[in-house]
Structures are given as structure tokens and as C-alpha cells.
Design a protein around this motif. Sequence first.
Motif, PDB file in Angstrom:
ATOM      1  N   VAL A   1      -2.532 -16.029  37.273  1.00 49.03           N
ATOM      2  CA  VAL A   1      -1.214 -15.477  36.952  1.00 49.03           C
ATOM      3  C   VAL A   1      -0.172 -16.592  36.855  1.00 49.03           C
ATOM      4  N   GLU A   2      -0.208 -17.488  37.822  1.00 49.87           N
ATOM      5  CA  GLU A   2       0.736 -18.603  37.840  1.00 49.87           C
ATOM      6  C   GLU A   2       0.644 -19.454  36.580  1.00 49.87           C
ATOM      7  N   SER A   3      -0.573 -19.674  36.123  1.00 53.64           N
ATOM      8  CA  SER A   3      -0.787 -20.553  34.965  1.00 53.64           C
ATOM      9  C   SER A   3      -0.872 -19.785  33.655  1.00 53.64           C
ATOM     10  N   ALA A   4      -0.690 -18.484  33.713  1.00 51.74           N
ATOM     11  CA  ALA A   4      -0.894 -17.644  32.525  1.00 51.74           C
ATOM     12  C   ALA A   4      -0.178 -18.128  31.262  1.00 51.74           C
ATOM     13  N   PRO A   5       1.075 -18.557  31.368  1.00 54.13           N
ATOM     14  CA  PRO A   5       1.773 -18.982  30.152  1.00 54.13           C
ATOM     15  C   PRO A   5       1.059 -20.136  29.447  1.00 54.13           C
ATOM     16  N   TYR A   6       0.455 -21.024  30.207  1.00 55.15           N
ATOM     17  CA  TYR A   6      -0.210 -22.194  29.634  1.00 55.15           C
ATOM     18  C   TYR A   6      -1.652 -21.880  29.266  1.00 55.15           C
ATOM     19  N   LEU A   7      -2.226 -20.962  30.031  1.00 52.13           N
ATOM     20  CA  LEU A   7      -3.602 -20.557  29.781  1.00 52.13           C
ATOM     21  C   LEU A   7      -3.698 -19.748  28.490  1.00 52.13           C
ATOM     22  N   ALA A   8      -2.606 -19.029  28.173  1.00 54.53           N
ATOM     23  CA  ALA A   8      -2.639 -18.127  27.014  1.00 54.53           C
ATOM     24  C   ALA A   8      -2.591 -18.890  25.701  1.00 54.53           C
ATOM     25  N   ARG A   9      -1.996 -20.058  25.692  1.00 56.71           N
ATOM     26  CA  ARG A   9      -1.907 -20.827  24.442  1.00 56.71           C
ATOM     27  C   ARG A   9      -2.803 -22.042  24.537  1.00 56.71           C
ATOM     28  N   CYS A  10      -3.161 -22.551  23.361  1.00 57.12           N
ATOM     29  CA  CYS A  10      -4.014 -23.741  23.360  1.00 57.12           C
ATOM     30  C   CYS A  10      -3.728 -24.583  22.126  1.00 57.12           C
ATOM     31  N   ASP A  11      -3.149 -25.741  22.336  1.00 60.76           N
ATOM     32  CA  ASP A  11      -2.938 -26.710  21.258  1.00 60.76           C
ATOM     33  C   ASP A  11      -4.155 -27.627  21.245  1.00 60.76           C
ATOM     34  N   HIS A  12      -5.050 -27.360  20.307  1.00 65.53           N
ATOM     35  CA  HIS A  12      -6.347 -28.020  20.358  1.00 65.53           C
ATOM     36  C   HIS A  12      -6.244 -29.537  20.283  1.00 65.53           C
ATOM     37  N   GLU A  13      -5.370 -30.010  19.416  1.00 64.90           N
ATOM     38  CA  GLU A  13      -5.258 -31.463  19.288  1.00 64.90           C
ATOM     39  C   GLU A  13      -4.785 -32.089  20.597  1.00 64.90           C
ATOM     40  N   ALA A  14      -3.774 -31.458  21.203  1.00 68.79           N
ATOM     41  CA  ALA A  14      -3.252 -31.996  22.459  1.00 68.79           C
ATOM     42  C   ALA A  14      -4.306 -31.950  23.562  1.00 68.79           C
ATOM     43  N   GLU A  15      -5.048 -30.856  23.614  1.00 66.42           N
ATOM     44  CA  GLU A  15      -6.064 -30.732  24.665  1.00 66.42           C
ATOM     45  C   GLU A  15      -7.182 -31.750  24.465  1.00 66.42           C
ATOM     46  N   PHE A  16      -7.546 -31.950  23.207  1.00 67.58           N
ATOM     47  CA  PHE A  16      -8.580 -32.949  22.914  1.00 67.58           C
ATOM     48  C   PHE A  16      -8.127 -34.323  23.387  1.00 67.58           C
ATOM     49  N   SER A  17      -6.906 -34.682  23.020  1.00 66.48           N
ATOM     50  CA  SER A  17      -6.392 -36.008  23.389  1.00 66.48           C
ATOM     51  C   SER A  17      -6.275 -36.150  24.900  1.00 66.48           C
ATOM     52  N   PHE A  18      -5.854 -35.086  25.548  1.00 68.94           N
ATOM     53  CA  PHE A  18      -5.732 -35.120  27.006  1.00 68.94           C
ATOM     54  C   PHE A  18      -7.090 -35.388  27.651  1.00 68.94           C
TER      55      PHE A  18
END
Lengths: 225, 225
Positions: free
Chosen positions: B190-207
Motif C-alpha cells: 500500500v505504501e509503495s502503491a503509487p510507484y508500484l502501479a507505474r513502470c518506466d521501463h527505460e528508467a528501471e532498466f538503467s537503474f
Amino acid sequence: MNTTTRRGRPRKGDARLSREAILTAALEVVDADGAAAVSMRTVAQRLGVDAKSLYHHIDGKEALLDAVAGHVLGGIDLPELTGQPEDDLRAIAQSFRKATRAHPQAAALVLTRQLPSIAALAPVEAVLSVLRKAGASPEEAVHLLRSLLAVVVGSLLREAGAGPAFGVTDEAGIAHRRAELERTGLPAVVESAPYLARCDHEAEFSFAVELAVAATMQRLATPRR
Amino acid sequence: MNTTTRRGRPRKGDARLSREAILTAALEVVDADGAAAVSMRTVAQRLGVDAKSLYHHIDGKEALLDAVAGHVLGGIDLPELTGQPEDDLRAIAQSFRKATRAHPQAAALVLTRQLPSIAALAPVEAVLSVLRKAGASPEEAVHLLRSLLAVVVGSLLREAGAGPAFGVTDEAGIAHRRAELERTGLPAVVESAPYLARCDHEAEFSFAVELAVAATMQRLATPRR
DNA sequence: ACCTGAACACCGTTCAAGT
DNA sequence: ACCTGAACACCGTTCAAGT
């Protein structure tokens, strides 16, 4: 020999067809003959039923495979958390591996299907809560979770024999693979050929998880922004 | 309208059927309608030929899909190495991503098939040589290579919509997903829901790559044994 | 050497019946 | 409510011909 086997019209008074029974039968087919052997007909046959009957309980083949994947993933036996973030992350990763190793032929299914997010919620909650306790913000916890998941999925996919792999586990194959690699003439490949040719999946999994956990802890120790 | 279209007996004096042409046609089918749309018949149709003709040039459907995957993987455009290990590892990972993003519908194929190791040798040589120059032993270089590969494969698989994913990219879906996550009641979710709901694939890959590269360098800086 | 007609043993799925 | 017969539109693949 008892009365459980019948020919012709099967299972008159036996247990009725159910979603649960279908799912179990499908998993049996996967375990016995691989995911490619799953068809509405093979699954139905195992239940002594016509293939079309399955449609009364399941939405079609794709839905069946999703359900099987979810079922295997749902079999994760999460560890009790110790409060030591590094130990806990390691343990969660290992429990994930254990669940897929329980059904090796289903592993690719689990790792490869777009699962109804719900199926994996328990492990996600576990990882997030460990990361939060270790000092991550709710946002950073998500990035770290996704990185850890990528390592786990990528490693297990290699182990499942899907995805690009170089090593081999049987002694016979290793020598052959090594010679093949040496013949490429690529200097770094040749130098590493003895190690590239073999692959101890458990060791590689642990190595990758260890690296990811170390990186995670290191990052959490560094104040951000 | 010129003479290139024919009905009935197709392409009399036209280019002959060839492995190369079949492969290209198959990739076109994948790009247009997804990997599931590939069949001996659909590929043959695109070439104006009978499905059975393909067997004179290719070993069957599985071999065809392997070849398509190898072809996409072979399209990797490796960067020139700078001598800065961290930059070079990042750049190689990004070139891997670029190759799969060029054929999004084929990505799962590339990441999921047991490829003839030869197909991926160029990037492997590149990674190994960077690691060796950065001080890794031939053995350690292999473990690090496999870890990096796992991160890359796991991340790209998520991006390809295969494998367990939580986030979504369209604004419409994000709100819905977020509400769904909040309804679970799991505190960290629940706490992380706002970030869990979206996914910027390029950013996540780079991270994820960044994390893996950092861990790699850290490890190489630590004397082993 | 390359292509195809006929043929085989499979698929997933719908729908109108049957109990 | 649940199951199936008949039926449809697909599959991958073999093999004996045809050019």
C-alpha cells in the motif's frame, strides 16, 4: 485392481470436474512431459473427460496456463524474517528458487507469463517490507525490488534452460562445449572457456543474488539526494 | 500497379526461396502480429509459397523460431570500448536493450529461447574483456558476466510484458492498478502503491544495470580470497 | 534441385443438443 | 448445471510424385 479404472464413459459417480482438478491435472502433464505437452485434450484425457468439458470451468488454454503458473508461484514458502535485511533478502530469493525448482518443467511458464499481479503479492510484500525497514523510501524500495526480481528471474530462466546460456552441467557436454568455445578464437572467451563451459546453477544463482543484495545494502547506506 | 502481384502459381521468375528470405518473412510476421502468429503457413503465405516448401531450407518450426531469435540477437550494435569499465558495461547493456527494442514482439523470443551459444558470442567477448581489464580473473569474469546477463534478461523480459510485472505505462491503467494494489491491505504494498502501479521501463532498466555495475566494480575493488 | 497434392494426426473452440 | 457430438478452421510434418 479395484474399480477406479473404467473405459468408455468415465467416472460416473466419481469426483466431479472442477477448476482445482483441472489445474492439478495440467500441472501433472507439465511435470511429466513439459509445458509443450499441455493441450486441452491431454489434460482432459488425464481426467477421463472430453476436452470441451474444460471450458465449463476454465476460460481457455491461455487462462489454464496462467492459472498453472500462478499456482506454482503461489507455492512459495516464504521464510520467517530475521530482521537482518541481507539474510532476509537472500532467504526470500532462495524460496522463490525453491518454488520453481519444485516443478522444473513449469519454471519457464512461471517466469515467462504475464501473471495476474496478485499471484506474487506475498513475496513482493516481504521484499518491500525488508527494504523499508532497511531504510529505503517507498519509491526506492520499488526500484530495488524490480532490480532484485530481474536478477532472480534472469537467473532462474537460465537454469530452466530458456534464455541465452553457455554452460552445461553434464561432464560429457562440458568438454565438448569447452572445445567449441576455444575454437572461436575470441581471446577473452578462450581464456574463460573452462568456466564458461560449465554451469553450477545453484552457485550461479547464489552469486548473482549475493551481488544484488550487496549492491542494495551499499545503496541504502549511501544517503540519496 | 505493376506485375509483382500474381494469383495462383506465384513468383515464377522472382527471387528464389532461401533461408534468408524465410527468416526475414518470419520476422515480419512477428513484428506485425506477434510471435504467436508465426506458423509455417503464415510465413509461407507472405512469400507466396506453400508451407511445405519451407522444409527444404529450414528444419521445422522450432528451428525457424531459433533462427529468428538468433537473427535479432545478432543485430546487436556493440559500442566502441572506452577503457572505462563502468561506462563500457553500461553501454554494452544498453546496446543489448536496443537490439530487443528494435523488434519488441520478438523480444520474448530472444530472451526465452535456448540459443545456439554462438549467436551471443560477440557481446560475451566484449563483457569478458572489459571485466578482465578491470582486474577480474577468468573465472570471476564468468560469474560476473552471468550476473549481469541475468539482470539484463530479467529486466528486458519484464519490459517485453513477459514475466511477473506490476507496473503499467498508460496513465489510464496506472490509477486502476494503484487502487487494486491499495485494496490488498498489505502495508508495504500500500505504501509503495503509487510507484508500484507505474513502470518506466527505460528508467528501471538503467537503474538495475547501474546497481549491477556498481556491485561489480565494488567486488573487483575488494581483493578476493 | 526445388516445389506441391494428398494425406495424417493433431490443435482450440463454438454451439446445439442431450442428461 | 454440467457434459458431449458434430463441426469448423486451423496446426506441423511426411512422402510420393511432379517440373
